[in-house]
Design a protein around this motif. Structure first.
Motif, PDB file in Angstrom:
ATOM      1  N   LYS A 236       0.826  -1.207   0.000  1.00  0.00           N
ATOM      2  CA  LYS A 236       0.000   0.000   0.000  1.00  0.00           C
ATOM      3  C   LYS A 236       0.860   1.257   0.000  1.00  0.00           C
ATOM      4  CE  LYS A 236      -2.148  -1.167   3.793  1.00  0.00           C
ATOM      5  NZ  LYS A 236      -1.539  -2.489   4.033  1.00  0.00           N
ATOM      6  N   SER A 237       1.803   1.287   0.921  1.00  0.00           N
ATOM      7  CA  SER A 237       2.670   2.473   1.002  1.00  0.00           C
ATOM      8  C   SER A 237       3.507   2.604  -0.264  1.00  0.00           C
ATOM      9  CB  SER A 237       3.575   2.370   2.229  1.00  0.00           C
ATOM     10  OG  SER A 237       2.787   2.277   3.391  1.00  0.00           O
ATOM     11  N   SER A 238       3.917   1.456  -0.807  1.00  0.00           N
ATOM     12  CA  SER A 238       4.688   1.504  -2.051  1.00  0.00           C
ATOM     13  C   SER A 238       3.852   2.145  -3.153  1.00  0.00           C
ATOM     14  CB  SER A 238       5.080   0.087  -2.483  1.00  0.00           C
ATOM     15  OG  SER A 238       5.735  -0.565  -1.432  1.00  0.00           O
ATOM     16  N   VAL A 251       8.551   2.307   3.581  1.00  0.00           N
ATOM     17  CA  VAL A 251       8.245   0.991   3.020  1.00  0.00           C
ATOM     18  C   VAL A 251       9.236  -0.013   3.576  1.00  0.00           C
ATOM     19  CG1 VAL A 251       8.222  -0.389   0.915  1.00  0.00           C
ATOM     20  CG2 VAL A 251       7.328   1.965   0.916  1.00  0.00           C
ATOM     21  N   THR A 252       8.754  -1.087   4.177  1.00  0.00           N
ATOM     22  CA  THR A 252       9.652  -2.164   4.621  1.00  0.00           C
ATOM     23  C   THR A 252       8.965  -3.473   4.306  1.00  0.00           C
ATOM     24  OG1 THR A 252       8.686  -2.479   6.805  1.00  0.00           O
ATOM     25  CG2 THR A 252      10.371  -0.775   6.606  1.00  0.00           C
ATOM     26  N   ASP A 253       9.713  -4.519   4.472  1.00  0.00           N
ATOM     27  CA  ASP A 253       9.064  -5.806   4.262  1.00  0.00           C
ATOM     28  C   ASP A 253       8.506  -6.356   5.571  1.00  0.00           C
ATOM     29  OD1 ASP A 253      11.413  -6.283   5.460  1.00  0.00           O
ATOM     30  OD2 ASP A 253      12.232  -7.620   3.922  1.00  0.00           O
ATOM     31  N   VAL A 254       8.502  -5.498   6.573  1.00  0.00           N
ATOM     32  CA  VAL A 254       7.896  -5.914   7.838  1.00  0.00           C
ATOM     33  C   VAL A 254       6.413  -5.569   7.813  1.00  0.00           C
ATOM     34  CG1 VAL A 254       7.958  -5.677  10.352  1.00  0.00           C
ATOM     35  CG2 VAL A 254      10.042  -5.313   8.989  1.00  0.00           C
ATOM     36  N   PRO A 255       5.552  -6.566   7.917  1.00  0.00           N
ATOM     37  CA  PRO A 255       4.127  -6.244   7.939  1.00  0.00           C
ATOM     38  C   PRO A 255       3.795  -5.335   9.117  1.00  0.00           C
ATOM     39  CG  PRO A 255       4.485  -8.622   7.720  1.00  0.00           C
ATOM     40  CD  PRO A 255       5.811  -8.024   8.040  1.00  0.00           C
ATOM     41  N   GLY A 256       2.948  -4.385   8.884  1.00  0.00           N
ATOM     42  CA  GLY A 256       2.551  -3.464   9.947  1.00  0.00           C
ATOM     43  C   GLY A 256       3.453  -2.254  10.051  1.00  0.00           C
ATOM     44  N   THR A 257       4.072  -1.897   8.948  1.00  0.00           N
ATOM     45  CA  THR A 257       4.983  -0.755   8.985  1.00  0.00           C
ATOM     46  C   THR A 257       4.217   0.556   9.211  1.00  0.00           C
ATOM     47  OG1 THR A 257       6.407  -1.886   7.448  1.00  0.00           O
ATOM     48  CG2 THR A 257       6.759   0.472   7.716  1.00  0.00           C
ATOM     49  N   THR A 258       3.179   0.741   8.406  1.00  0.00           N
ATOM     50  CA  THR A 258       2.451   2.004   8.514  1.00  0.00           C
ATOM     51  C   THR A 258       1.546   1.964   9.740  1.00  0.00           C
ATOM     52  OG1 THR A 258       2.444   2.101   6.131  1.00  0.00           O
ATOM     53  CG2 THR A 258       0.977   3.617   7.279  1.00  0.00           C
ATOM     54  N   ARG A 259       1.712   2.958  10.597  1.00  0.00           N
ATOM     55  CA  ARG A 259       0.923   2.987  11.837  1.00  0.00           C
ATOM     56  C   ARG A 259      -0.151   4.064  11.765  1.00  0.00           C
ATOM     57  NH1 ARG A 259       1.643  -1.424  15.109  1.00  0.00           N
ATOM     58  NH2 ARG A 259       3.795  -2.088  14.848  1.00  0.00           N
ATOM     59  N   ALA A 279      -3.044   1.987   7.739  1.00  0.00           N
ATOM     60  CA  ALA A 279      -2.371   0.827   8.309  1.00  0.00           C
ATOM     61  C   ALA A 279      -3.057  -0.411   7.781  1.00  0.00           C
ATOM     62  CB  ALA A 279      -2.479   0.884   9.827  1.00  0.00           C
ATOM     63  N   GLY A 280      -2.287  -1.462   7.556  1.00  0.00           N
ATOM     64  CA  GLY A 280      -2.856  -2.698   7.042  1.00  0.00           C
ATOM     65  C   GLY A 280      -3.894  -3.256   7.993  1.00  0.00           C
ATOM     66  N   ILE A 281      -4.912  -3.815   7.392  1.00  0.00           N
ATOM     67  CA  ILE A 281      -5.966  -4.369   8.238  1.00  0.00           C
ATOM     68  C   ILE A 281      -5.654  -5.833   8.479  1.00  0.00           C
ATOM     69  CG2 ILE A 281      -8.390  -5.003   8.228  1.00  0.00           C
ATOM     70  CD1 ILE A 281      -8.814  -2.308   6.758  1.00  0.00           C
ATOM     71  N   ASP A 340       4.753  -9.234 -10.433  1.00  0.00           N
ATOM     72  CA  ASP A 340       6.084  -9.644 -10.901  1.00  0.00           C
ATOM     73  C   ASP A 340       6.525 -10.925 -10.203  1.00  0.00           C
ATOM     74  OD1 ASP A 340       8.092  -8.242  -8.488  1.00  0.00           O
ATOM     75  OD2 ASP A 340       6.034  -7.507  -8.763  1.00  0.00           O
ATOM     76  N   LEU A 341       5.899 -11.223  -9.098  1.00  0.00           N
ATOM     77  CA  LEU A 341       6.256 -12.441  -8.349  1.00  0.00           C
ATOM     78  C   LEU A 341       5.371 -13.602  -8.805  1.00  0.00           C
ATOM     79  CD1 LEU A 341       6.611 -10.970  -4.723  1.00  0.00           C
ATOM     80  CD2 LEU A 341       8.434 -11.489  -6.367  1.00  0.00           C
ATOM     81  N   PRO A 342       5.812 -14.817  -8.550  1.00  0.00           N
ATOM     82  CA  PRO A 342       4.983 -15.978  -8.897  1.00  0.00           C
ATOM     83  C   PRO A 342       3.596 -15.879  -8.238  1.00  0.00           C
ATOM     84  CG  PRO A 342       7.109 -16.674  -8.012  1.00  0.00           C
ATOM     85  CD  PRO A 342       7.095 -15.202  -7.939  1.00  0.00           C
TER      86      PRO A 342
HETATM   87  N1  GTP Z   1       8.039  -7.856  -5.639  1.00  0.00           N
HETATM   88  C1  GTP Z   1       7.323  -6.833  -5.301  1.00  0.00           C
HETATM   89  N2  GTP Z   1       7.428  -6.310  -4.080  1.00  0.00           N
HETATM   90  C2  GTP Z   1       6.672  -5.268  -3.743  1.00  0.00           C
HETATM   91  C3  GTP Z   1       5.798  -4.688  -4.656  1.00  0.00           C
HETATM   92  N3  GTP Z   1       5.182  -3.669  -4.047  1.00  0.00           N
HETATM   93  C4  GTP Z   1       5.706  -3.629  -2.773  1.00  0.00           C
HETATM   94  N4  GTP Z   1       6.594  -4.593  -2.591  1.00  0.00           N
HETATM   95  C5  GTP Z   1       7.302  -4.855  -1.378  1.00  0.00           C
HETATM   96  O1  GTP Z   1       6.431  -5.335  -0.383  1.00  0.00           O
HETATM   97  C6  GTP Z   1       6.870  -4.934   0.917  1.00  0.00           C
HETATM   98  C7  GTP Z   1       5.800  -4.216   1.710  1.00  0.00           C
HETATM   99  O2  GTP Z   1       5.539  -3.016   1.088  1.00  0.00           O
HETATM  100  P1  GTP Z   1       4.763  -1.821   1.814  1.00  0.00           P
HETATM  101  O3  GTP Z   1       4.497  -0.831   0.768  1.00  0.00           O
HETATM  102  O4  GTP Z   1       5.477  -1.431   3.015  1.00  0.00           O
HETATM  103  O5  GTP Z   1       3.472  -2.572   2.205  1.00  0.00           O
HETATM  104  P2  GTP Z   1       2.233  -2.036   3.063  1.00  0.00           P
HETATM  105  O6  GTP Z   1       0.999  -2.604   2.488  1.00  0.00           O
HETATM  106  O7  GTP Z   1       2.303  -0.567   3.168  1.00  0.00           O
HETATM  107  O8  GTP Z   1       2.511  -2.696   4.476  1.00  0.00           O
HETATM  108  P3  GTP Z   1       2.016  -2.194   5.906  1.00  0.00           P
HETATM  109  O9  GTP Z   1       2.227  -0.758   5.973  1.00  0.00           O
HETATM  110  O10 GTP Z   1       2.920  -2.955   6.763  1.00  0.00           O
HETATM  111  O11 GTP Z   1       0.605  -2.602   6.017  1.00  0.00           O
HETATM  112  C8  GTP Z   1       8.080  -4.067   0.686  1.00  0.00           C
HETATM  113  O12 GTP Z   1       9.233  -4.841   0.886  1.00  0.00           O
HETATM  114  C9  GTP Z   1       7.957  -3.670  -0.763  1.00  0.00           C
HETATM  115  O13 GTP Z   1       9.223  -3.456  -1.366  1.00  0.00           O
HETATM  116  C10 GTP Z   1       5.705  -5.218  -5.976  1.00  0.00           C
HETATM  117  O14 GTP Z   1       4.987  -4.783  -6.852  1.00  0.00           O
HETATM  118  N5  GTP Z   1       6.482  -6.319  -6.235  1.00  0.00           N
END
Ligand code: GTP
Ligand code: MG
Lengths: 461, 633
Positions: A236-238, A251-259, A279-281, A340-342
């Motif tokens: 979402k944040s991305s 943006v992180t790969d840790v779920p629950g980043t956005t507060r 924030a992610g639900i 882009d991922l499987p």
């Molecule tokens: N491969 C791939 N990774 C992505 C893509 N979009 C986001 N990511 C990755 O997914 C992870 C989570 O991304 P966020 O944007 O922080 O996700 P979010 O939904 O905001 O997460 P929360 O704030 O934790 O709810 C990050 O490591 C991003 O780099 C995508 O299109 N492809």
């Protein structure tokens, strides 16, 4: 409120633009200008004619230092925007000297104007009517460029014009009804119920048209409220960052980043969007708790558009399913991210769950599908394009309310016609409608209008 | 030679329709009153057609009656035809119109004045109003009598510097061959009043024997007579008919050919005439395309052959009048008994008055009727009773009686006059009343009887009767609200028979009665417990239910209006101090000196922006004062 003192402010948007204007209004404005302005020919500007422009320099009278090279425009009351003496100083030196000029003006007897105060004075001095004044307030509060256009349009009286036209038509209806009541024995041409129906219907149609613009108007003024929702870590944040083209949200790969809730304005094909990352639900309880929070509830209630983000590389989970509860009858677009991922997401399930929603496959990372998303949004709200410039759009809540009431009255008039009630009963609701329309132009002096005056212009002492 | 002739509380100058009401009201309120008339035989004269009522005017008559005035009673005593107009329209605009016996009307009114306790009637021309300081002190007559008094009501109609014009002939005179009042005009100017000049006119009276009625359409009175006065019981009377005919192209040609001899076009008339009853020459000129105009032949009384020719008012030369009249079907051999004429007269610009009809500049001086720029007997009577009441209240040192626009047509009339003035003889019209569904002619008693009673103009017996009526109406409406009609088989049958849709759930009779196709009378089958109620009670019940929604909405509108009336403007406001007012608005506000924001907003030349500025100014003053109070200053 104090109309006695002299006010000043920078009256052009602060930006990179070349010229900036410092505007001074009030009885001392020319005196103040004379103190800080030096012309090469040493002319005394207090002796110059109204509506003249003078070249010279602004100096700080304390140390005689030159601050900027300027053009000074002098306008004497009452032929000015505020109906007071106005001096406008056109500065060329960019943002720093501009601020310095303002400071100097303030040091020499003016007070910094409150937002909208020039307009307030214009209104209080009888220079503009209430609807025009409100337009200016809209302009000042306007967050988007299109909003600005509408405000300007209204300032020129386009709304008043249309309302007056409607009012004129209703007046005709009433006049002909009255004539047949007052002169029953005369062989004048008496109006028929059919004629009345026809005319009332026509005005109703026009009011409906105006009312339809109200939602558009609100969006254009405040931005299309767009909320990004989805379970944690779907991107979402991305997505927000990608649309903004800057790293706004972490943006992180840790779920629950956005507060916290993050709000930003972006422009998509001329449509202003107020985009909100949430924030992610997570889980059932969590979500119930979150949704239960008034603030979140309110947020979703006001949303114009939901962007529902799903993760293509993950299974469709219960958490995803919960999102359907948020959607209700709101406009929404389902985005399958990370294509882009499987793929592990079952698209059929998605389609079934969000049966009547548009589904777009994207990859934020690879910048795939984002253009399609933008097109879709534009299509959804403005059939692809915005033509606000010569449109009268209702942007003011009070106007909308008045129109809605006028509509209600006219609908009652139609009902009266259908019931076969006498002409003079029809006149009551037609008159009611006229009073309501008058509230927009200020022709009806009612309590509501008074309240509006007092809130908009915070009349102090 | 000047001599002291007596002391009164109230002196009324003129005994026309305004003067009679003013004098009666004042005397009935217990004040020693004298009424002056230029000629004793002209009390309550009807120099135009002897008709009373019509749309809006009929409403005024009923209102005056509800306040305890005389015009309704006198009309009921003397009418020779009665009709309800506008019956095809809503109840708010139903309008009674009576054709009176002209001489009988005068005789009855004269007698009423003569036998009124506290009232003396005198034949005299008042030539001067005496003022001491800023208060009225007395009047002087042409013969030198000085009457001292504390209040004066001027009701001189069209007599002030009256001038009669018939074609090329013109002479100083009052209506119908009377003397004009020339000197009083000067006295008013000397007192500082601004006068304007209006004109009005009247058609010729013709001999009944010279008319061929077979070529005209008969207009009989209503079979069922509805009286004007709420005090009149059932009336049965033989009525006379009026007759309708039309002008022809020949008529119009005669007028066109002689326009150069019309004083309207020779410049012989300067006064402005009423748009609402133009002379035939004005109609022909203004509506060139209309091939014919209506002409009503109306009897002036039972024991006279004089007939009034409504629609052919004219000031053309006498010879042209004869020719023109004879071109109308049925009038080929017509004999004119009195020629038509135009009359020009002075009036007092009414914005110089307050809402109680007292002049702003002189305390105790009141004006009412045509002198204030109105036209019509009913308008005159309405102002007359209000001026009389207020003169009495002034002397008793009590609050004035001011009816507002949502209370009575009288309120609309007076507010219009004092706020907007008038640039033609003012005629009451239903369209001038914003809240006319509240101001119906049928409910004038419900609106005003109580006020009349409190003033002492309504007798306790009449009031008691009225109370009983009011209670019966309320009770019947409540009863109809409580009775529920169930969708039983029999009931559905009845409804079907009445041509209305069946019920789904039980509804109150009250709701059922709102359906346009259902009437109170034919719902008896569904309502066996109903009591036998008087006709006027049933009428009220019917109207109040059928138009319930509309009445409610109009009351809502009236509430908004009242809020603005309640926003008072202090008497000592200094308009020169308010920045931002446009000059025109400032001048108007200074001239009219409105008492409320509502009134200010009705002044022509004051626009909404000016009102905003005024409101803000008042708000600032209010806040400043409050602050001062809080600071204990
Ligand atoms: N491969 C791939 N990774 C992505 C893509 N979009 C986001 N990511 C990755 O997914 C992870 C989570 O991304 P966020 O944007 O922080 O996700 P979010 O939904 O905001 O997460 P929360 O704030 O934790 O709810 C990050 O490591 C991003 O780099 C995508 O299109 N492809
Ligand atoms: Mg995030």
């Amino acid at each position: 409120m104090n109309l006695e003192d002299t006010i000043a402010a920078i009256s052009t948007p602060l930006g990179e633009g070349g010229i900036g204007i410092v505007r001074i209004s009030g009885r001392d404005s020319i005196k103040i200008a004379a103190k800080i302005f030096k012309s090469p020919t040493h002319k005394d500007i207090t002796k110059q004619k109204s509506h003249t422009i003078h070249y010279g320099k602004v100096i700080d009278p304390e140390n005689n230092k030159v601050i900027d090279e300027v053009l000074l425009m002098m306008m004497r009351a009452p032929r000015t925007y505020t109906r007071e003496d106005i001096v406008e100083i056109n500065c060329h030196g960019g943002i720093v000297p501009l601020k310095k000029v303002l400071e100097t003006v303030l040091k020499n007897g003016a007070r910094l104007a409150e937002p909208g105060e020039f307009t307030k004075r214009a209104f209080l001095n009888g220079r503009i009517d209430l609807s025009q004044a409100e337009a200016v307030i809209d302009l000042i509060r306007s967050k988007t460029e299109v909003g600005l256009d509408i405000g300007l349009n209204q300032l020129q009286g386009s709304l008043s014009g249309e309302i007056k036209e409607l009012d004129r038509e209703l007046l005709e209806v009433i006049a002909s009804i009255e004539a047949s009541i007052d002169f029953p024995e005369h062989d004048i041409e008496h109006i028929t119920v059919e004629k009345v129906r026809e005319k009332v219907e026509r005005v109703l149609d026009k009011i409906n048209e105006l009312l339809e613009t109200a939602d558009t108007g609100k969006i254009l003024k405040e931005g299309l409220k767009t909320i990004i929702v989805g379970k944690p870590n779907v991107g979402k944040s991305s997505l927000l960052n990608a649309l903004l083209r800057e790293q706004r949200a972490i943006v992180t790969d840790v779920p629950g980043t956005t507060r916290d809730i993050i709000e930003e304005y972006i422009n998509i094909k001329g449509i202003p969007l107020k985009i909100i990352d949430t924030a992610g639900i997570r889980e059932t309880e969590d979500m119930v708790e979150k949704i239960g929070v008034e603030r979140t509830k309110e947020l979703f209630r006001q949303a114009d558009l939901l962007l529902i983000v799903l993760d293509a590389s993950d299974r469709f989970t219960e958490e995803d399913e919960l999102l359907t509860k948020l959607v209700n009858d709101k406009k929404a677009i389902v985005l399958i991210n990370k294509t882009d991922l499987p793929q592990r997401l079952d698209e059929d399930v998605v389609r079934k769950t969000f049966s009547n929603k548009k589904i777009i496959k994207i990859s934020v990372k690879e910048n795939i599908g984002l253009d399609r998303l933008k097109e879709e949004i534009a299509e959804m709200f403005f059939k692809g394009k915005i033509e606000s410039r010569d449109l009268t759009i209702i942007t003011n809540l009070r106007h909308k309310e008045a129109l809605r009431n006028a509509k209600e009255s006219l609908e009652k008039a139609m009902e009266t016609i259908e019931l076969g009630m006498p002409l003079d009963c029809i006149a009551i609701d037609v008159t009611g409608a006229r009073n309501r329309l008058g509230e927009i132009t200020g022709d009806t002096v009612s309590e509501d209008v008074l309240d509006q005056i007092f809130t908009q212009f915070c009349i102090g002492k | 030679m000047v001599y002291h002739a007596g002391c009164y509380d109230v002196a009324v100058i003129g005994a026309g329709h305004a003067g009679c009401e003013a004098a009666l009201a004042s005397a009935r309120m217990g004040l020693k009153t004298v009424a002056f008339t230029i000629n004793m035989d002209n009390i309550a004269m009807m120099p135009c057609n002897p008709a009373v009522g019509g749309p809006a005017k009929g409403h005024l008559v009923r209102e005056v009656d509800a306040l305890g005035g005389q015009i309704g009673i006198n009309t009921d005593k003397t009418f020779i035809q009665m009709r309800m107009l506008n019956t095809g329209k809503g109840p708010a605009v139903h309008a009674l119109r009576a054709q009176c016996d002209k001489k009988h009307y005068q005789k009855e009114m004269k007698l009423t004045l003569e036998i009124q306790e506290n009232l003396d009637v005198k034949q005299a021309e008042v030539v001067e109003i005496l003022v001491e300081g800023e208060k009225v002190a007395g009047v002087v007559t042409k013969t030198g009598a000085v009457f001292m008094c504390r209040a004066v009501v001027v009701t001189t109609g069209v007599y002030l510097k009256g001038r009669i014009i018939i074609g090329e002939v013109n002479y100083s005179g009052g209506p119908n061959g009377m003397f004009p009042a020339n000197e009083l005009s000067k006295s008013l100017i000397d007192l500082g009043f601004k006068l304007g000049r209006f004109k009005t006119g009247t058609p010729a009276r013709v001999d009944r024997r010279s008319i061929d009625f077979s070529k005209m359409k008969e207009q009989p009175g209503n079979i069922k007579i509805i009286p004007f006065s709420f005090t009149s019981e059932h009336i049965e009377r033989e009525q006379v008919s009026c007759w309708l005919t039309y002008t022809t192209e020949e008529t119009h040609k005669i007028i066109q050919d002689n326009l150069h001899r019309s004083p309207l076009y020779t410049g012989n008339i300067e006064g402005i005439g009423p748009r609402y009853c133009p002379s035939i020459e004005t109609k022909v000129v203004r509506f060139k395309d209309k091939p014919s105009h209506q002409v009503f032949i109306e009897p002036e009384g039972r024991d006279t052959n004089e007939m009034y020719v409504q629609g052919l008012s004219t000031s053309l030369p006498e010879d042209v009048q004869i020719k023109m009249y004879r071109s109308v079907p049925g009038m080929e051999r017509v004999e004119i008994m009195r020629p038509g004429y135009a009359i020009e007269y002075d009036y007092v610009i009414p914005t110089q008055l307050k809402a109680n009809l007292e002049t702003k500049s002189i305390k105790g001086l009141f004006m009412a009727g045509q002198i204030n720029g109105t036209s019509g007997y009913e308008e005159a009577a309405a102002q007359g009773i209000i001026a009389g009441i207020n003169a009495a209240l002034y002397i008793k040192d009590q609050e004035p009686l001011i009816l507002d626009r949502s209370q009575a047509y009288i309120g609309v009339l007076i507010d219009d006059l004092i706020t907007k003035g008038t640039d033609e003889p003012y005629r009451m019209l239903t369209s001038r009343a914003e809240y006319r569904l509240l101001l119906r002619q049928d409910n004038a008693d419900l609106r005003l009887t109580e006020i009349g009673y409190k003033l002492g103009l309504i007798s306790p017996e009449r009031y008691k009767k009225f109370e009983k009526k009011r209670k019966m109406i309320e009770e019947e409406i409540r009863r109809l609200m409580e009775i529920k009609i169930t969708p039983s088989k029999e009931n559905q049958e009845i409804l079907k028979k009445l041509g209305t849709s069946p019920l789904k759930t039980p509804v109150a009779l009250f709701e059922l009665l709102k359906r346009p196709e259902l009437e109170y009378e034919n719902l008896e089958e569904l309502d066996p417990e109903r009591l036998l109620l008087p006709e006027d009670v049933v009428e009220q019940v019917k109207i109040q239910i059928k138009y319930h929604g509309y009445i409610k909405r109009q009351m809502e509108q009236a509430k908004q209006y009242k809020k603005m009336e309640k926003k008072k403007i202090p008497e000592n406001i200094n308009y020169d101090e308010i920045r931002g007012l446009r000059n025109e608005a400032r001048e108007k506000l200074k001239e009219i000196r409105p008492t409320s924001i509502g009134q200010a907003s009705r002044i022509s030349g004051v626009n909404p922006a000016d009102i905003s500025i005024l409101i803000i100014y008042l708000e600032q003053i209010k806040r400043k004062n409050k602050e001062r109070e809080e600071n204990g200053e």
